[in-house]
Design a protein around this motif. Sequence first.
Motif, mmCIF file in Angstrom:
data_model
loop_
_atom_site.group_PDB
_atom_site.id
_atom_site.type_symbol
_atom_site.label_atom_id
_atom_site.label_comp_id
_atom_site.label_asym_id
_atom_site.label_seq_id
_atom_site.Cartn_x
_atom_site.Cartn_y
_atom_site.Cartn_z
ATOM 1 N N LEU A 285 64.620 58.447 41.228
ATOM 2 C CA LEU A 285 64.579 59.840 40.784
ATOM 3 C C LEU A 285 63.880 60.687 41.838
ATOM 4 O O LEU A 285 62.761 60.362 42.265
ATOM 5 N N THR B 150 63.404 65.017 43.265
ATOM 6 C CA THR B 150 63.335 66.380 42.741
ATOM 7 C C THR B 150 63.893 67.368 43.751
ATOM 8 O O THR B 150 63.496 67.364 44.920
ATOM 9 N N VAL C 83 65.411 67.327 38.466
ATOM 10 C CA VAL C 83 65.325 65.927 38.881
ATOM 11 C C VAL C 83 66.720 65.321 38.813
ATOM 12 O O VAL C 83 67.486 65.594 37.883
#
Length: 98
Positions: free
Chosen positions: A3, A5, A11
């Motif tokens: 993950l 951003t 995200v």
Amino acid sequence: MILVTRLNGTVFALNPDLVERADCTPDTVVTLVDGTKYIISESVPEFIDLIMGYRAGLIAKAQRLDSTPHQLLDDEPDHSDPDPEKTAKVLPLHRKDR
């Protein structure tokens, strides 16, 4: 998947196996093998740590799976199931005389 951003705060998941490089222009630019570029808010060292953690997790999971006992196949066929469709027959192969 890891993950990361975007600069706007959203995200998203990224496949680290497709990463070709990560550049540190004031922002971190991740380039994939197909040329797709993503600008992310994580620094290059943070991004590398995410990838290393992902790969270490894969190795750890593979080791756990490998250390669990596996059911071994018996050398003898199971005669409890009389269904001939489920029973393989072994036929001897003979070399043809020439």
